[in-house]
Design an enzyme around this catalytic site. Structure first.
Site, PDB file in Angstrom:
ATOM      1  N   ASP A  31      17.382  59.690  -1.646  1.00 22.37           N
ATOM      2  CA  ASP A  31      16.032  60.162  -1.985  1.00 22.37           C
ATOM      3  C   ASP A  31      16.153  61.156  -3.145  1.00 22.37           C
ATOM      4  OD1 ASP A  31      13.226  60.404   0.035  1.00 22.37           O
ATOM      5  OD2 ASP A  31      13.396  61.630  -1.780  1.00 22.37           O
ATOM      6  N   PHE A  72      11.508  52.512   0.574  1.00 18.45           N
ATOM      7  CA  PHE A  72      10.246  53.270   0.631  1.00 18.45           C
ATOM      8  C   PHE A  72      10.038  54.101  -0.634  1.00 18.45           C
ATOM      9  CE2 PHE A  72      11.995  52.982   4.908  1.00 18.45           C
ATOM     10  CZ  PHE A  72      10.940  52.411   5.584  1.00 18.45           C
ATOM     11  N   ALA A  74       8.741  54.970  -3.595  1.00 19.31           N
ATOM     12  CA  ALA A  74       7.707  54.575  -4.554  1.00 19.31           C
ATOM     13  C   ALA A  74       6.710  55.712  -4.729  1.00 19.31           C
ATOM     14  CB  ALA A  74       6.977  53.331  -4.051  1.00 19.31           C
ATOM     15  N   THR A 116       1.656  47.235   1.041  1.00 20.78           N
ATOM     16  CA  THR A 116       0.406  47.915   1.382  1.00 20.78           C
ATOM     17  C   THR A 116      -0.774  46.949   1.437  1.00 20.78           C
ATOM     18  OG1 THR A 116      -1.253  49.436   0.485  1.00 20.78           O
ATOM     19  CG2 THR A 116       0.243  48.465  -1.087  1.00 20.78           C
ATOM     20  N   TYR A 140      -1.330  50.849  -8.649  1.00 20.49           N
ATOM     21  CA  TYR A 140      -0.449  51.057  -7.493  1.00 20.49           C
ATOM     22  C   TYR A 140      -0.309  49.758  -6.690  1.00 20.49           C
ATOM     23  CZ  TYR A 140       0.829  52.182  -2.715  1.00 20.49           C
ATOM     24  OH  TYR A 140       1.409  52.158  -1.469  1.00 20.49           O
ATOM     25  N   LYS A 144       3.097  47.009  -6.130  1.00 15.09           N
ATOM     26  CA  LYS A 144       3.625  46.520  -4.844  1.00 15.09           C
ATOM     27  C   LYS A 144       3.576  44.988  -4.796  1.00 15.09           C
ATOM     28  CE  LYS A 144       4.590  50.413  -2.706  1.00 15.09           C
ATOM     29  NZ  LYS A 144       5.845  50.723  -2.009  1.00 15.09           N
ATOM     30  N   LEU A 189      -6.961  61.291   4.767  1.00 16.26           N
ATOM     31  CA  LEU A 189      -8.071  61.799   5.584  1.00 16.26           C
ATOM     32  C   LEU A 189      -7.607  62.675   6.761  1.00 16.26           C
ATOM     33  CD1 LEU A 189     -11.100  61.843   6.251  1.00 16.26           C
ATOM     34  CD2 LEU A 189     -10.713  59.804   7.663  1.00 16.26           C
ATOM     35  N   GLY A 283     -13.614  53.242  -5.965  1.00 17.86           N
ATOM     36  CA  GLY A 283     -12.518  52.335  -5.604  1.00 17.86           C
ATOM     37  C   GLY A 283     -12.286  52.163  -4.117  1.00 17.86           C
ATOM     38  N   ASP A 284     -13.100  52.800  -3.265  1.00 18.72           N
ATOM     39  CA  ASP A 284     -12.912  52.662  -1.817  1.00 18.72           C
ATOM     40  C   ASP A 284     -13.665  51.446  -1.277  1.00 18.72           C
ATOM     41  OD1 ASP A 284     -11.226  54.705  -1.057  1.00 18.72           O
ATOM     42  OD2 ASP A 284     -12.837  56.149  -0.703  1.00 18.72           O
TER      43      ASP A 284
HETATM   44  N1  UDP Z   1     -11.800  60.160   2.952  1.00 21.54           N
HETATM   45  C1  UDP Z   1     -12.852  61.066   3.088  1.00 21.54           C
HETATM   46  N2  UDP Z   1     -12.618  62.373   2.759  1.00 21.54           N
HETATM   47  C2  UDP Z   1     -11.403  62.821   2.318  1.00 21.54           C
HETATM   48  C3  UDP Z   1     -10.330  61.894   2.211  1.00 21.54           C
HETATM   49  C4  UDP Z   1     -10.573  60.557   2.530  1.00 21.54           C
HETATM   50  O1  UDP Z   1     -13.968  60.703   3.459  1.00 21.54           O
HETATM   51  O2  UDP Z   1     -11.271  64.013   2.021  1.00 21.54           O
HETATM   52  C5  UDP Z   1     -12.050  58.743   3.315  1.00 21.54           C
HETATM   53  C6  UDP Z   1     -11.739  57.766   2.213  1.00 21.54           C
HETATM   54  O3  UDP Z   1     -12.883  57.591   1.397  1.00 21.54           O
HETATM   55  C7  UDP Z   1     -11.381  56.497   2.995  1.00 21.54           C
HETATM   56  C8  UDP Z   1     -10.762  57.048   4.288  1.00 21.54           C
HETATM   57  O4  UDP Z   1     -11.153  58.421   4.369  1.00 21.54           O
HETATM   58  O5  UDP Z   1     -12.555  55.783   3.337  1.00 21.54           O
HETATM   59  C9  UDP Z   1      -9.245  56.993   4.296  1.00 21.54           C
HETATM   60  O6  UDP Z   1      -8.789  57.565   3.090  1.00 21.54           O
HETATM   61  P1  UDP Z   1      -7.255  57.876   2.820  1.00 21.54           P
HETATM   62  O7  UDP Z   1      -7.160  58.513   1.467  1.00 21.54           O
HETATM   63  O8  UDP Z   1      -6.679  58.629   3.982  1.00 21.54           O
HETATM   64  O9  UDP Z   1      -6.557  56.450   2.836  1.00 21.54           O
HETATM   65  P2  UDP Z   1      -6.878  55.118   1.989  1.00 21.54           P
HETATM   66  O10 UDP Z   1      -7.698  54.245   2.894  1.00 21.54           O
HETATM   67  O11 UDP Z   1      -7.585  55.512   0.745  1.00 21.54           O
HETATM   68  O12 UDP Z   1      -5.518  54.544   1.751  1.00 21.54           O
END
Ligand code: UDP
Length: 324
Positions: A31, A72, A74, A116, A140, A144, A189, A283-284
Site C-alpha cells: 500500500d 483494491f 485505486a 463497482t 471512475y 473500473k 453517507l 450524477g446520483d
Molecule cells: N448522500 C446524502 N448526503 C451526504 C452524502 C450522501 O444525502 O452528505 C446520499 C447520496 O446522494 C446517495 C447516498 O447518500 O444517494 C449514498 O451516497 P454515498 O456517497 O455514501 O455513496 P454512493 O452511492 O454515491 O456511492
C-alpha cells in the site's frame, strides 16, 4: 504460499486481510498509504510501495511466493475523477497493467478485483444483474470497467483467472471493533450521518428529496464490509478450485433510502441531530440495488449482517472508538 493484498491498508482491503488471516492464509499487504492507514494492517507483512513503480512490485514477487492477488489499490472519488481523469486512468488502469505484467512474469495468474456498481451507470431497472449493460457515467466507473475488459482479454490470451466483485455501497465496520472506515475527505453517507450524531458536524444534508422513490430520497444497497470480506475469501476458493473468470455483484438486494439511513442512525445512537433537506447531488441515480443471486449461487455466499441497524451499530461502535 502467500496472498498479496494491493491496497490492503484501506477500508475494504484491511477487512479482507483480517478475514484471510482468520482462514489461515499468509498475507502480504502492499500500500502506498496515500489513503490507507498503516494502523489498519494488523495481520501479515506490510510493505510500503506503489503500483506505479514496477521495481517495487517486482521486489514483492521476488521475496514472497505469491499465489494470488487481491487488488483494491485505486482512487475512488467520483467527483475528482471528473476533474482529473488522467490521475484516475493512470492509477486505476495503467498501474493495474503494471501489476498484471509482474504477475505474468512470476507465473501468478489469480486476481480478485474490486469493481463497482458504478460500472452500470444509470440502470434500466433494479435489481441489477451482472449481464445488464455497463455504461459508466463518470471516469471512475470507466476505469473500473476498463480493467474488467482487460481481464477478459488476458484470460483468453494468457490464462489469467479472475474474480471481479462489483460492490454496491460498502458500509459498517468490523464487528470486533478492530477496523473501520476512515476517509479524508469523507463523502460517504453513513460516516457523515454518524458525525452529525456525535456533534462533529452541524447537520446532515439529504441530497434530493424529489426522486421517484417512496420517500423522495435516493435508494442504495448497503452491504456490510465483513460480508464483503467473506465473499472475497470465497472468490479466492473459486479460483483455487479452477474457476476461470467471472463477475459478481455484491449487495444485500435490500434498498434503503437516505432518510431511512438517517432514521436508523437516530435509533441506534439514541441521538437527535439536524437533518437539512438539500438539492440533488449531480450524477446520483435514484435507485441502485443489486441482485447478488449469482454470488449466492456460485460462491455459496450469504450475507450475515444485512439489517441496516446492524450495519449502523458496527459503524457507530468504530466511530466512537476509532484507532485511526
Ligand atoms: N448522500 C446524502 N448526503 C451526504 C452524502 C450522501 O444525502 O452528505 C446520499 C447520496 O446522494 C446517495 C447516498 O447518500 O444517494 C449514498 O451516497 P454515498 O456517497 O455514501 O455513496 P454512493 O452511492 O454515491 O456511492
Amino acid at each position: 504460499m502467500a496472498i498479496l493484498i494491493c491496497g490492503g491498508a484501506g477500508y475494504i482491503g484491511s477487512h479482507i486481510n483480517k478475514q484471510l488471516h482468520k482462514e489461515g492464509y499468509e498475507t502480504v499487504v502492499l500500500d502506498n498509504l496515500i489513503y490507507g492507514h498503516k494502523e489498519a494492517v494488523k495481520w501479515g507483512t506490510f510493505i510500503k510501495g506503489d503500483l506505479a513503480n514496477i521495481d517495487e512490485i517486482e521486489a514483492v514477487f521476488e521475496k514472497y511466493p505469491i499465489e494470488a492477488v487481491y487488488h483494491f489499490a485505486a482512487f475512488a472519488y467520483v467527483g475528482e475523477s471528473v476533474l482529473e481523469p488522467e490521475k484516475y486512468y493512470y492509477n486505476n488502469v495503467v498501474n493495474t497493467l503494471n501489476l498484471l505484467q509482474v504477475m505474468r512474469k512470476h507465473g501468478c495468474n489469480k486476481i480478485i478485483f474490486s469493481s463497482t456498481c458504478a460500472t452500470y451507470g444509470e440502470p434500466e431497472k433494479v435489481p441489477i444483474t451482472e449481464d445488464m449493460p455497463q455504461n459508466p457515467i463518470n471516469p471512475y466507473g470507466m476505469t473500473k470497467l476498463t480493467v474488467e475488459r482487460i481481464f477478459k482479454d488476458y484470460q483468453k490470451a494468457y490464462g489469467l483467472q479472475f474474480a471481479v466483485l462489483r460492490y454496491f455501497n460498502a458500509a459498517g465496520a468490523d464487528p470486533d471493533g478492530e477496523l473501520g472506515e476512515s476517509h479524508t475527505p469523507e463523502t460517504h453517507l453513513i460516516p457523515l450521518v454518524l458525525d452529525a450524531a456525535s456533534g462533529k458536524r452541524a447537520d446532515i444534508k439529504v441530497f434530493g428529496t424529489d426522486y421517484d422513490t417512496p420517500d423522495g430520497s435516493c435508494i442504495r444497497d448497503y452491504i456490510h464490509v465483513t460480508d464483503l470480506a467473506d465473499a472475497h475469501v470465497r472468490a479466492l476458493r473459486y479460483l483455487e478450485a479452477g474457476g476461470e473468470g467471472d463477475f459478481f455483484n455484491l449487495g444485500n438486494t435490500i434498498g434503503t433510502s437516505v432518510l431511512e439511513v438517517v432514521e436508523s442512525v437516530k435509533r441506534v445512537t439514541g441521538r437527535d441531530f439536524t437533518v437539512t433537506l438539500s438539492d440533488r447531488r449531480p450524477g446520483d441515480p435514484a435507485k441502485l440495488v443489486g441482485s447478488s443471486e449469482k454470488a449466492r449461487r456460485v460462491l455459496d455466499w450469504e450475507p450475515q449482517y444485512g439489517a441496516i441497524d446492524t450495519i449502523v451499530s458496527h459503524a457507530w461502535n468504530w466511530h466512537e472508538h476509532a484507532e485511526y
